[in-house]
Design a protein around this motif. Structure first.
Motif, PDB file in Angstrom:
ATOM      1  N   MET A   1      80.037  -7.755  10.311  1.00  0.00           N
ATOM      2  CA  MET A   1      78.877  -7.807   9.876  1.00  0.00           C
ATOM      3  C   MET A   1      77.717  -7.731  10.808  1.00  0.00           C
ATOM      4  N   ARG A   2      76.745  -6.975  10.260  1.00  0.00           N
ATOM      5  CA  ARG A   2      75.556  -6.973  10.986  1.00  0.00           C
ATOM      6  C   ARG A   2      74.494  -7.821  10.562  1.00  0.00           C
ATOM      7  N   VAL A   3      73.719  -8.416  11.405  1.00  0.00           N
ATOM      8  CA  VAL A   3      72.780  -9.329  11.065  1.00  0.00           C
ATOM      9  C   VAL A   3      71.618  -9.009  11.515  1.00  0.00           C
ATOM     10  N   GLY A   4      70.346  -8.973  10.643  1.00  0.00           N
ATOM     11  CA  GLY A   4      69.011  -8.339  11.111  1.00  0.00           C
ATOM     12  C   GLY A   4      68.201  -9.459  10.622  1.00  0.00           C
ATOM     13  N   PHE A   5      66.835  -9.096  11.076  1.00  0.00           N
ATOM     14  CA  PHE A   5      65.787 -10.172  11.042  1.00  0.00           C
ATOM     15  C   PHE A   5      64.519  -9.137  10.573  1.00  0.00           C
ATOM     16  N   ALA A   6      63.725  -9.798   9.590  1.00  0.00           N
ATOM     17  CA  ALA A   6      62.588  -9.270   9.002  1.00  0.00           C
ATOM     18  C   ALA A   6      61.337  -9.330   9.849  1.00  0.00           C
ATOM     19  N   VAL A   7      60.574  -8.585  10.219  1.00  0.00           N
ATOM     20  CA  VAL A   7      59.147  -8.876  10.875  1.00  0.00           C
ATOM     21  C   VAL A   7      58.176  -9.555  10.078  1.00  0.00           C
ATOM     22  N   PRO A   8      57.471 -10.482  10.642  1.00  0.00           N
ATOM     23  CA  PRO A   8      56.332 -11.047   9.936  1.00  0.00           C
ATOM     24  C   PRO A   8      55.381  -9.960   9.254  1.00  0.00           C
ATOM     25  N   GLN A   9      55.248  -9.982   7.759  1.00  0.00           N
ATOM     26  CA  GLN A   9      54.623  -8.788   7.308  1.00  0.00           C
ATOM     27  C   GLN A   9      53.663  -9.218   6.206  1.00  0.00           C
ATOM     28  N   SER A  10      53.869 -10.581   5.677  1.00  0.00           N
ATOM     29  CA  SER A  10      53.059 -11.005   4.507  1.00  0.00           C
ATOM     30  C   SER A  10      52.389 -12.249   4.979  1.00  0.00           C
ATOM     31  N   GLY A  11      51.008 -12.215   4.771  1.00  0.00           N
ATOM     32  CA  GLY A  11      50.214 -13.510   4.683  1.00  0.00           C
ATOM     33  C   GLY A  11      49.638 -13.593   5.941  1.00  0.00           C
ATOM     34  N   PRO A  12      49.224 -14.778   6.389  1.00  0.00           N
ATOM     35  CA  PRO A  12      48.295 -15.023   7.665  1.00  0.00           C
ATOM     36  C   PRO A  12      49.411 -15.082   8.839  1.00  0.00           C
ATOM     37  N   TRP A  13      50.630 -15.099   8.760  1.00  0.00           N
ATOM     38  CA  TRP A  13      51.473 -14.931   9.976  1.00  0.00           C
ATOM     39  C   TRP A  13      51.813 -13.600  10.242  1.00  0.00           C
ATOM     40  N   ALA A  14      51.298 -12.618   9.674  1.00  0.00           N
ATOM     41  CA  ALA A  14      51.719 -11.165   9.966  1.00  0.00           C
ATOM     42  C   ALA A  14      50.601 -10.451  10.840  1.00  0.00           C
ATOM     43  N   THR A  15      50.705 -10.986  12.234  1.00  0.00           N
ATOM     44  CA  THR A  15      49.797 -10.548  13.202  1.00  0.00           C
ATOM     45  C   THR A  15      50.490  -9.644  14.171  1.00  0.00           C
ATOM     46  N   PRO A  16      49.661  -8.775  14.601  1.00  0.00           N
ATOM     47  CA  PRO A  16      50.313  -7.801  15.770  1.00  0.00           C
ATOM     48  C   PRO A  16      51.195  -8.682  16.739  1.00  0.00           C
ATOM     49  N   GLU A  17      50.409  -9.715  17.168  1.00  0.00           N
ATOM     50  CA  GLU A  17      51.105 -10.464  18.402  1.00  0.00           C
ATOM     51  C   GLU A  17      52.211 -11.007  17.687  1.00  0.00           C
ATOM     52  N   ASN A  18      52.396 -11.675  16.460  1.00  0.00           N
ATOM     53  CA  ASN A  18      53.529 -12.503  16.046  1.00  0.00           C
ATOM     54  C   ASN A  18      54.719 -11.229  15.732  1.00  0.00           C
ATOM     55  N   MET A  19      54.262 -10.304  15.332  1.00  0.00           N
ATOM     56  CA  MET A  19      55.364  -9.168  14.997  1.00  0.00           C
ATOM     57  C   MET A  19      56.053  -8.728  16.500  1.00  0.00           C
ATOM     58  N   ARG A  53      51.026 -10.605  -2.163  1.00  0.00           N
ATOM     59  CA  ARG A  53      49.596 -10.460  -2.075  1.00  0.00           C
ATOM     60  C   ARG A  53      48.815 -10.011  -0.955  1.00  0.00           C
ATOM     61  N   ALA A  54      49.466  -9.863   0.343  1.00  0.00           N
ATOM     62  CA  ALA A  54      48.620  -9.378   1.336  1.00  0.00           C
ATOM     63  C   ALA A  54      49.799  -8.764   2.442  1.00  0.00           C
ATOM     64  N   VAL A  55      50.234  -7.587   2.260  1.00  0.00           N
ATOM     65  CA  VAL A  55      51.374  -6.933   3.066  1.00  0.00           C
ATOM     66  C   VAL A  55      50.933  -5.814   4.009  1.00  0.00           C
ATOM     67  N   GLN A  56      51.348  -6.190   5.107  1.00  0.00           N
ATOM     68  CA  GLN A  56      50.982  -4.838   6.049  1.00  0.00           C
ATOM     69  C   GLN A  56      51.868  -3.721   5.714  1.00  0.00           C
ATOM     70  N   ASP A  57      51.329  -2.286   6.025  1.00  0.00           N
ATOM     71  CA  ASP A  57      52.235  -1.098   5.853  1.00  0.00           C
ATOM     72  C   ASP A  57      53.621  -1.036   6.290  1.00  0.00           C
ATOM     73  N   PRO A  58      54.768  -0.983   5.934  1.00  0.00           N
ATOM     74  CA  PRO A  58      55.707  -0.936   6.632  1.00  0.00           C
ATOM     75  C   PRO A  58      56.300   0.116   7.675  1.00  0.00           C
TER      76      PRO A  58
END
Length: 295
Positions: A1-19, A53-58
């Motif tokens: 099983m491979r386990v991944g993680f999603a980048v912060p992309q939606s809402g106020p926490w989806a900042t470049p620094e957090n990504m 509601r507010a999603v950065q380009d993937p």
């Protein structure tokens, strides 16, 4: 099983620094891939929920985090086929090359009428359009002279260069109907579930796809079954898969593997409590989950 993680992309926490923070830490912890998703627009008054509601380009998000990582895979689940396929082929080829061949491209048919309307694309015939869409992508990545005359797309004889290096990205197909699962088995390198998938029935999905792979003579061992985990960390266990304590979520991942799933990625963008939190608190919870659920 491979386990991944999603980048912060939606809402106020989806900042470049957090990504960048999530991406570099996920790579250090041994996660297999970083994941994004697409939402072109949010119709006024639509009930789909705050995640959309507010999603950065993937793809631009993946390009950003690819520059601060070196090994971890990059996945989009999914880009919908109401965009122009030749333009997307160029974008995906460039990202594949710039990232050193780390890209997995999930393609969906789309389901939101307003996005089709805004894109100038007829929503009718989405299945046939999606199949032709994949044909154009693959021609653009492989053929010296690209030429296509189909029911939905036309490409005059042309060079579409440079080609992706070290080769084309892997393609996943989304979808929930049986016809979509069979299409993935026939045409793609894997299938990816939606955020709304009922994971208690995932075994039946895997079996249907495996039967189609066998019927078409394809190697089931090379096929990826990817689950978007709408993971929700809670103080107490809940019946819904991937919701509850960390121990329970890890057990759920093991159960998905036992049913034939090859990949799970934890996506906290779909936790209703995360978008409601301030960015600092969202990151605190995300970094805690990143550590606790590391493979």
């Amino acid at each position: 099983m491979r386990v991944g993680f999603a980048v912060p992309q939606s809402g106020p926490w989806a900042t470049p620094e957090n990504m960048r923070r999530i991406a570099t830490r996920a790579e250090a912890l041994g996660y297999s891939e970083l994941w994004t998703f697409q939402r072109l627009l949010y119709p006024v008054g639509h009930p789909m929920g705050p995640t959309y509601r507010a999603v950065q380009d993937p793809l631009i998000t993946l390009a950003h985090v690819s520059a601060v990582t070196g090994r971890i895979g990059l996945g989009v689940a999914v880009i919908n086929a109401y965009v122009q396929p030749l333009l997307l082929a160029k974008q995906l080829a460039t990202l594949q090359t710039l990232s050193g061949g780390r890209l997995t491209a999930g393609i969906g048919l789309g389901w939101l009428p307003e996005e089709f309307e805004a894109s100038g694309v007829d929503m009718a015939g989405r299945g046939r359009r999606g199949e032709e869409f994949l044909e154009v992508l693959r021609k653009a990545w492989a053929d010296d002279v690209v030429e296509h005359e189909g029911g939905f797309y036309r490409v005059p004889p042309a060079h579409v260069d440079p080609k992706p290096v070290p080769g084309p990205p892997r393609i996943l197909l989304g979808g929930t109907a049986d016809v979509a699962l069979r299409r993935a088995a026939r045409l793609a390198d894997g299938w990816v579930s939606s955020s709304r998938e009922d994971l208690t029935g995932i075994g039946a999905r895997v079996r249907l796809i495996r039967a189609e792979l066998a019927a078409s003579g394809r190697d089931a061992g090379a096929f990826r079954f990817v689950i978007r985990g709408a993971t929700q960390v809670r103080a107490a266990d809940e019946e819904r898969p991937l919701t509850g304590t960390y121990d329970k979520i890890r057990r759920d991942v093991a159960e998905l593997a036992a049913q034939g799933v090859t990949d799970v990625f934890h996506d906290l963008n779909f936790d209703r409590e995360i978008p409601a939190a301030d960015a600092k608190e969202a990151m605190r919870r995300a970094e805690e989950a990143l550590e606790a659920l590391a493979p």
